[in-house]
Design an enzyme around this catalytic site. Structure first.
Site, PDB file in Angstrom:
ATOM      1  CG  ASN A   1      42.150  52.698  35.479  1.00  0.00           C
ATOM      2  OD1 ASN A   1      42.691  53.789  35.265  1.00  0.00           O
ATOM      3  ND2 ASN A   1      42.790  51.685  36.041  1.00  0.00           N
TER       4      ASN A   1
ATOM      5  CB  CYS B   1      47.524  54.451  36.980  1.00  0.00           C
ATOM      6  SG  CYS B   1      46.766  53.307  35.817  1.00  0.00           S
TER       7      CYS B   1
ATOM      8  CG  HIS C   1      44.437  55.899  39.544  1.00  0.00           C
ATOM      9  ND1 HIS C   1      44.001  56.334  38.318  1.00  0.00           N
ATOM     10  CD2 HIS C   1      44.706  54.577  39.399  1.00  0.00           C
ATOM     11  CE1 HIS C   1      44.015  55.316  37.473  1.00  0.00           C
ATOM     12  NE2 HIS C   1      44.435  54.243  38.101  1.00  0.00           N
TER      13      HIS C   1
HETATM   14  O1  UT7 Z   1      45.024  51.545  37.410  1.00  0.00           O
HETATM   15  C1  UT7 Z   1      46.144  50.752  37.639  1.00  0.00           C
HETATM   16  C2  UT7 Z   1      45.961  49.899  38.779  1.00  0.00           C
HETATM   17  N1  UT7 Z   1      45.037  48.832  38.478  1.00  0.00           N
HETATM   18  C3  UT7 Z   1      44.239  48.410  39.404  1.00  0.00           C
HETATM   19  O2  UT7 Z   1      44.212  48.989  40.460  1.00  0.00           O
HETATM   20  C4  UT7 Z   1      43.411  47.179  39.168  1.00  0.00           C
HETATM   21  C5  UT7 Z   1      43.501  46.334  40.377  1.00  0.00           C
HETATM   22  N2  UT7 Z   1      42.712  45.123  40.309  1.00  0.00           N
HETATM   23  C6  UT7 Z   1      41.367  45.111  40.331  1.00  0.00           C
HETATM   24  O3  UT7 Z   1      40.731  46.144  40.339  1.00  0.00           O
HETATM   25  C7  UT7 Z   1      40.660  43.772  40.422  1.00  0.00           C
HETATM   26  O4  UT7 Z   1      41.608  42.782  40.693  1.00  0.00           O
HETATM   27  C8  UT7 Z   1      39.860  43.391  39.156  1.00  0.00           C
HETATM   28  C9  UT7 Z   1      38.662  44.295  39.031  1.00  0.00           C
HETATM   29  C10 UT7 Z   1      40.754  43.524  37.935  1.00  0.00           C
HETATM   30  C11 UT7 Z   1      39.352  41.954  39.269  1.00  0.00           C
HETATM   31  O5  UT7 Z   1      38.605  41.785  40.444  1.00  0.00           O
HETATM   32  P1  UT7 Z   1      38.894  40.554  41.418  1.00  0.00           P
HETATM   33  O6  UT7 Z   1      37.900  40.619  42.470  1.00  0.00           O
HETATM   34  O7  UT7 Z   1      40.343  40.627  41.798  1.00  0.00           O
HETATM   35  O8  UT7 Z   1      38.575  39.337  40.474  1.00  0.00           O
HETATM   36  P2  UT7 Z   1      39.540  38.146  40.030  1.00  0.00           P
HETATM   37  O9  UT7 Z   1      40.571  38.630  39.077  1.00  0.00           O
HETATM   38  O10 UT7 Z   1      39.965  37.417  41.241  1.00  0.00           O
HETATM   39  O11 UT7 Z   1      38.499  37.249  39.215  1.00  0.00           O
HETATM   40  C12 UT7 Z   1      37.392  36.622  39.837  1.00  0.00           C
HETATM   41  C13 UT7 Z   1      36.628  35.820  38.810  1.00  0.00           C
HETATM   42  C14 UT7 Z   1      37.517  34.920  37.966  1.00  0.00           C
HETATM   43  O12 UT7 Z   1      36.820  33.721  37.754  1.00  0.00           O
HETATM   44  P3  UT7 Z   1      37.210  32.392  38.592  1.00  0.00           P
HETATM   45  O13 UT7 Z   1      38.659  32.155  38.291  1.00  0.00           O
HETATM   46  O14 UT7 Z   1      36.958  32.758  40.023  1.00  0.00           O
HETATM   47  O15 UT7 Z   1      36.285  31.371  38.040  1.00  0.00           O
HETATM   48  C15 UT7 Z   1      37.632  35.648  36.651  1.00  0.00           C
HETATM   49  O16 UT7 Z   1      37.840  34.800  35.555  1.00  0.00           O
HETATM   50  O17 UT7 Z   1      35.974  36.698  37.880  1.00  0.00           O
HETATM   51  C16 UT7 Z   1      36.286  36.311  36.540  1.00  0.00           C
HETATM   52  N3  UT7 Z   1      36.302  37.510  35.707  1.00  0.00           N
HETATM   53  C17 UT7 Z   1      35.200  38.015  35.109  1.00  0.00           C
HETATM   54  N4  UT7 Z   1      33.929  37.617  35.108  1.00  0.00           N
HETATM   55  C18 UT7 Z   1      33.047  38.378  34.420  1.00  0.00           C
HETATM   56  C19 UT7 Z   1      37.369  38.301  35.405  1.00  0.00           C
HETATM   57  N5  UT7 Z   1      36.981  39.312  34.619  1.00  0.00           N
HETATM   58  C20 UT7 Z   1      35.637  39.155  34.425  1.00  0.00           C
HETATM   59  C21 UT7 Z   1      34.685  39.914  33.725  1.00  0.00           C
HETATM   60  N6  UT7 Z   1      33.401  39.489  33.756  1.00  0.00           N
HETATM   61  N7  UT7 Z   1      34.972  41.038  33.048  1.00  0.00           N
END
Ligand code: UT7
Length: 323
Positions: free
Chosen positions: A280, A113, A250
């Protein structure tokens, strides 16, 4: 002193839009979750015949037209990509051939990225070092082709596209009033390699592999790393957040963008956001955002524009450009 001045810009997107509603039909997710956690409403997905090189070529042609130049006027092409058409030859050489360019040099740059920031920094070093006079810098990706479409934690986040700028050697006074690249700050730290990676490759599995990410872990590091390299750019140039006309980050996640801007004291109306429509697009996200804001008249000649990115590796970096 020689400065690398932006002479043209362009972008290209696949024809097909995939909305969050359509994503709901593929994996167990919801429009509400995606919008709330990321700010993404839709992304573009490459179709048959659309590849990283074809999208990159279209963005390059748009940049050349805007700059009133032809491929004969270039002497360097750098393509930032992690999704090349082939393992080799480089996508940059493929695009060079598509443009009918039989001279100069072309190579790919792989910093995920942060690829576009790395590529601009590299082109700037070539230009200031006298190795090139006009460089075409492209960020082009088809991440849809390395996604695991059964993994909801990653497949909802990414999209495809390409953007390009042309940098030209011009004489400057050596002050911050000069147009062109004023500083580039690059960083990497491989200790984080297992937090965002592709689980395949020519030398390990002999396959392309799929993108894997511990999103929460990446998120944890993002704002701190981004603000560090931006502050380093301020220090290197004697500028401050107040001097910045546009922050072009980004586009990974709206929450990371807002958090970084807030920490730096850059008001949100000076931040270019396209993650809502592009998702992204990795190395393509910054040049796509630059094109959007330059076409709609927000970024104007003479504006001070801060680029920043953070991604797989980890790699991260910033570039300060007077447009
Ligand atoms: O470009 C390169 C750099 N990349 C980034 O900058 C990405 C950085 N990370 C992020 O943007 C975020 O961490 C995400 C958008 C990927 C995820 O957001 P989050 O607020 O960190 O969510 P999380 O991973 O803590 O997940 C929260 C919950 C989980 O459920 P439980 O364990 O709390 O029951 C996940 O299983 O959301 C669930 N979840 C989803 N639910 C519905 C994860 N993906 C999804 C989804 N739809 N697509």
């Amino acid at each position: 002193m020689i400065r690398s001045v932006v002479r043209g810009f362009g972008a290209a997107l696949p024809k097909r839009v995939m909305t969050n509603k359509e994503m709901e039909t593929k994996v167990d997710t919801s429009d509400e979750w995606i919008v709330q956690r990321t700010g993404i409403h839709q992304r573009y997905i490459a179709g048959e015949g659309e590849t990283t090189a074809s999208l990159g070529e279209s963005a390059a042609r748009a940049a050349l037209a805007r700059a009133d130049l032809t491929p004969d006027d270039l002497d360097l092409i750098i393509v930032a990509t992690s999704t090349p058409d082939n393992t080799f030859p480089a996508t940059a050489v493929n695009i060079q051939n598509r443009l009918g360019m039989r001279h100069g040099a072309a190579f790919d740059m792989q910093a995920v990225c942060s690829g576009f920031v790395y590529a601009v920094a590299t082109a700037d070093a070539y230009i200031r070092g006298g190795l090139a006079k006009r460089a075409l810098v492209i960020g082009a990706e088809t991440f849809s082709r390395i996604l695991d479409w059964s993994d909801r934690t990653t497949c909802v986040l990414f999209g495809d596209g390409a953007g390009a700028i042309i940098l030209e050697a011009q004489k400057g006074s050596g002050t911050n009033a000069d147009r062109g690249v004023l500083t580039a700050q690059l960083r990497s730290d491989g200790i984080h390699g297992d937090k965002l990676y592709v689980d395949g490759g020519p030398s390990t599995t002999g396959t392309v592999g799929h993108l894997r990410m511990e999103g929460r872990e990446v998120f944890k590091h993002a704002v701190g790393m981004i603000t560090d390299v931006i502050e380093a750019a301020f220090e290197a140039t004697g500028t401050t957040a107040d001097d910045v006309d546009w922050l072009v980050p980004h586009q990974a996640n709206r929450r990371i963008i807002d958090g970084s801007a807030k920490k730096l004291g850059i008001p949100l109306d000076k931040v270019v956001v396209t993650v809502d429509v592009h998702g992204n697009t990795s190395a393509a996200s910054i040049p796509l955002a630059l094109d959007t804001a330059a076409v709609d008249g927000r970024i104007k000649k003479g504006d001070l524009v801060m680029l920043e990115a953070m991604g797989g590796g980890f790699t991260w970096g910033s570039v300060l450009i007077r447009w």
